[in-house]
Every structure is written in structure tokens, then in C-alpha cells.
Write a protein that holds these residues in place. Structure first.
Motif, PDB file in Angstrom:
ATOM      1  N   SER A   1      -0.262  13.483   6.577  1.00  0.00           N
ATOM      2  CA  SER A   1      -1.609  12.958   6.342  1.00  0.00           C
ATOM      3  C   SER A   1      -2.685  14.007   6.606  1.00  0.00           C
ATOM      4  O   SER A   1      -3.776  13.956   6.058  1.00  0.00           O
TER       5      SER A   1
ATOM      6  N   VAL B   1      -3.724   7.781   3.101  1.00  0.00           N
ATOM      7  CA  VAL B   1      -4.851   7.034   2.529  1.00  0.00           C
ATOM      8  C   VAL B   1      -5.826   6.640   3.635  1.00  0.00           C
ATOM      9  O   VAL B   1      -7.041   6.840   3.518  1.00  0.00           O
TER      10      VAL B   1
ATOM     11  N   VAL C   1     -11.266   6.417  -1.755  1.00  0.00           N
ATOM     12  CA  VAL C   1      -9.932   6.636  -2.319  1.00  0.00           C
ATOM     13  C   VAL C   1      -9.589   5.553  -3.330  1.00  0.00           C
ATOM     14  O   VAL C   1      -9.752   4.361  -3.068  1.00  0.00           O
TER      15      VAL C   1
ATOM     16  N   GLY D   1      -6.365   4.053  -5.451  1.00  0.00           N
ATOM     17  CA  GLY D   1      -4.903   4.041  -5.470  1.00  0.00           C
ATOM     18  C   GLY D   1      -4.371   4.159  -6.886  1.00  0.00           C
ATOM     19  O   GLY D   1      -5.130   4.098  -7.856  1.00  0.00           O
TER      20      GLY D   1
ATOM     21  N   LEU E   1      -2.919  -1.048   0.042  1.00  0.00           N
ATOM     22  CA  LEU E   1      -3.970  -0.093  -0.336  1.00  0.00           C
ATOM     23  C   LEU E   1      -5.350  -0.715  -0.145  1.00  0.00           C
ATOM     24  O   LEU E   1      -6.275  -0.062   0.335  1.00  0.00           O
TER      25      LEU E   1
ATOM     26  N   CYS F   1      -9.018   1.222   0.156  1.00  0.00           N
ATOM     27  CA  CYS F   1      -9.227   1.795  -1.186  1.00  0.00           C
ATOM     28  C   CYS F   1     -10.327   1.019  -1.908  1.00  0.00           C
ATOM     29  O   CYS F   1     -10.428  -0.196  -1.774  1.00  0.00           O
TER      30      CYS F   1
END
Ligand SMILES: Nc1nc(=O)c2c([nH]1)NC[C@@H]1CN(c3ccc(C(=O)N[C@@H](CCC(=O)O)C(=O)O)cc3)CN21
Ligand SMILES: CC(C)C(=O)C(=O)O
Ligand SMILES: [Mg+2]
Length: 271
Positions: free
Chosen positions: A100, A131, A141, A143, A178, A183
Motif C-alpha cells: 500500500s 485503496v 479513488v 475502483g 470499495l 471510492c
């Protein structure tokens, strides 16, 4: 049609509002300044600097060879052109899978060196720590689930994904992970329309499809496919809006003809 073309700049907040209002989100890839200028002017909501640049710009067979430096070159060119579109950049293969920390430093390089507004990363549960770490640094972010081209050699084909119940359940669970990680949107690539519909209905964040049917919150295509520059690529999900290959071929032949025939330049085209 577009309720929101007048807005000054597309943000994650505005994309969220589009989902709630039922306004479909338009997204297209861009890799260079001149094309990005046109798409931004047209009112495209999101421009994706896709790692498909590896295929359509560099001529590679897959998306695996493109480097972070090359993605940054494309993304910086796109960002220089835009006034309104939200610009998302793919994290390329090999720039985030290590851990990460590596994922975060790749995302930070993209944000610092290009001025883009967010990054996209392929995968679900396997990459969830990355993430979370990227999002906690303040970087939006997106996905990407379903057909994930960076894993092509794991699957062996570009066939439709998640047609079996177990795989469909895993995809839905990944989408929820996510969303919980923070996200702002998810791309679903080449999966059954009814599965994509279920994901779009069960999640609060915008779901953008490519080959994922009509029930999702937005659509994305690769610009070369949409404009018909790509002669070979014609999967069922693609709609071509121009036949630029033929038009550019014709113009190029005309130019060759005019040079050989001494028609170009004429008296007005010289000093
Ligand atoms: N030009 C281009 N367009 C894309 O949409 C695209 C790229 N490149 N490169 C990265 C990924 C790869 N993507 C792909 C690749 C293949 C199919 C596809 O449907 N291929 C075949 C079917 C193959 C099979 O069934 O095994 C086809 O029908 O053309 C779809 C999306 C989407 N992305
Ligand atoms: C096909 C889209 C979603 C993509 O990831 C790309 O262009 O790289
Ligand atoms: Mg991609």
C-alpha cells in the motif's frame, strides 16, 4: 440530456449528485492535449487517462508494459487542456501491487506531477488496503471491477466476466468493499447488464459501465474505438460515432496525391 453542462468544474460531489438526480455520467479516455481540449469543450464529465494508452498510443498487445512515467506524461498533457472535466488517471501495472505504500507513492506522483483530480485502480479485496491508504491521503479513488485487463494472463481471455453466481457474488462484495473504503465511483467492465444493475442499485456511489449495459449511472469508452480510429476492435458493446480511420486514410491519400502532382502548395500557399 445534460442538466449540468453549465457547471464550472466537475467534482466528486457533482458526480454523486448526478447519480442522485438520475443524470447519466459521460466518460471517455484521452491521452493528449489536443483531443482532451475537444472532449472538455464538448462537456465530457470525466476524462480517463487510461492505461489503454499502452494499446492505442504505444501499440502494445496489452496494458502491462506502460510505465508510471509514461502515464504521467499523458496525464499532464490532458490536464493542460481541460477547464471543466474531472480527470482520472489509471495506476499502471506494477506501480501499486507491491504494497500500500508503493500504491500511495505512485498515486501521489500522479497528483503532484500532472494536476489530475483522482486515480483509478483495478481490483477489489486484494487491493483494499492500498485503496484505503490512498483515500486517507486525500486522493479520490475510482475502483475498477469485472474485466480487469492488467490481469489478462491470469484469465487468458477478454471474455465477459461474472456470468457464474460465485463470481457475481464476489464482484458485488468487492464493489461494497470499495464503497466502504471511500471510492467515489466504480468502473464495471464487460459483465452482464443485470448484475451491473444490481450493483448500481445497491451502491450509493456512481457506477460507470463499459460493456455493462444500460442500467448503470454512466458510460465510458476508449476514444479511438468511439471515433472509429481503431479498425480491428469491435466488441458488441462498442458504438462507433465516426469512421475516422477511413476519413484520415482518404485525407492522407489526397495529400500524397497533391504533393506528387505538384498541386500543393499553390501560389497562395507560399511566401
Ligand atoms: N482500444 C481499446 N479499447 C478498450 O476498450 C480497451 C483497450 N483498448 N485496452 C485496455 C482494455 C482492454 N479492454 C477490452 C479488451 C477486449 C475486449 C473484448 O471484448 N474483446 C473481444 C472478445 C474476446 C473474447 O471474448 O475472448 C472482442 O469481441 O473484440 C473488451 C475490452 C478494454 N480496454
Ligand atoms: C477501458 C477503460 C475503463 C480503461 O481502464 C482504460 O481505458 O484503460
Ligand atoms: Mg485501464
Amino acid at each position: 440530456m445534460s442538466v449540468n453542462k453549465e457547471i464550472k468544474r466537475v467534482t466528486t460531489h457533482i458526480l454523486q449528485k448526478m447519480k442522485m438526480d438520475g443524470e447519466r455520467i459521460s466518460m471517455l479516455t484521452a491521452y493528449d492535449f489536443s483531443m482532451a481540449r475537444i472532449f472538455d469543450d464538448a462537456g465530457m464529465d470525466i476524462l480517463l487517462v487510461g492505461d489503454s494508452a499502452s494499446n492505442v498510443m504505444a501499440g502494445h498487445e496489452t496494458t502491462l508494459p506502460i510505465t508510471l512515467d509514461q502515464m504521467i506524461y499523458h496525464a499532464a498533457s490532458v490536464v493542460r487542456a481541460i477547464k471543466r472535466s474531472f480527470v482520472v488517471v489509471d495506476l499502471p501495472f506494477g506501480s501499486y501491487q507491491g504494497n500500500s505504500k508503493e500504491a500511495l507513492s505512485s498515486a501521489i506522483r500522479i497528483m503532484k506531477e500532472t494536476g489530475a483530480h483522482g486515480i483509478k485502480i483495478e481490483g477489489g479485496e486484494e487491493i483494499i488496503e492500498s485503496v484505503k491508504r490512498i483515500i486517507s491521503s486525500g486522493i479520490p479513488v475510482m475502483g475498477h471491477l469485472g474485466l480487469t485487463p492488467q490481469s489478462i494472463y491470469k484469465f487468458g481471455t477478454y471474455a465477459v466476466r461474472a456470468t457464474e453466481e460465485a463470481e457475481a457474488q464476489k464482484l458485488l462484495a468487492d464493489a461494497k468493499l470499495l464503497q466502504e473504503a471511500g471510492c467515489f465511483a466504480i468502473v464495471l467492465e464487460k459483465i452482464p447488464a443485470l448484475l451491473a444493475k444490481q450493483v448500481a442499485e445497491e451502491l450509493r456511489i456512481p457506477i460507470i459501465g463499459i460493456g455493462a449495459g444500460k442500467y448503470v449511472d454512466g458510460q465510458v469508452l476508449v476514444m479511438h474505438d468511439m471515433l472509429g480510429i481503431n479498425k480491428e476492435f469491435k466488441p458488441r458493446f462498442l458504438r462507433r460515432y465516426l469512421n475516422l480511420y477511413e476519413q484520415i486514410l482518404k485525407a492522407s491519400k489526397q495529400y500524397i496525391n497533391d504533393v506528387k502532382g505538384r498541386d500543393f502548395p499553390n501560389d497562395n500557399e507560399q511566401y
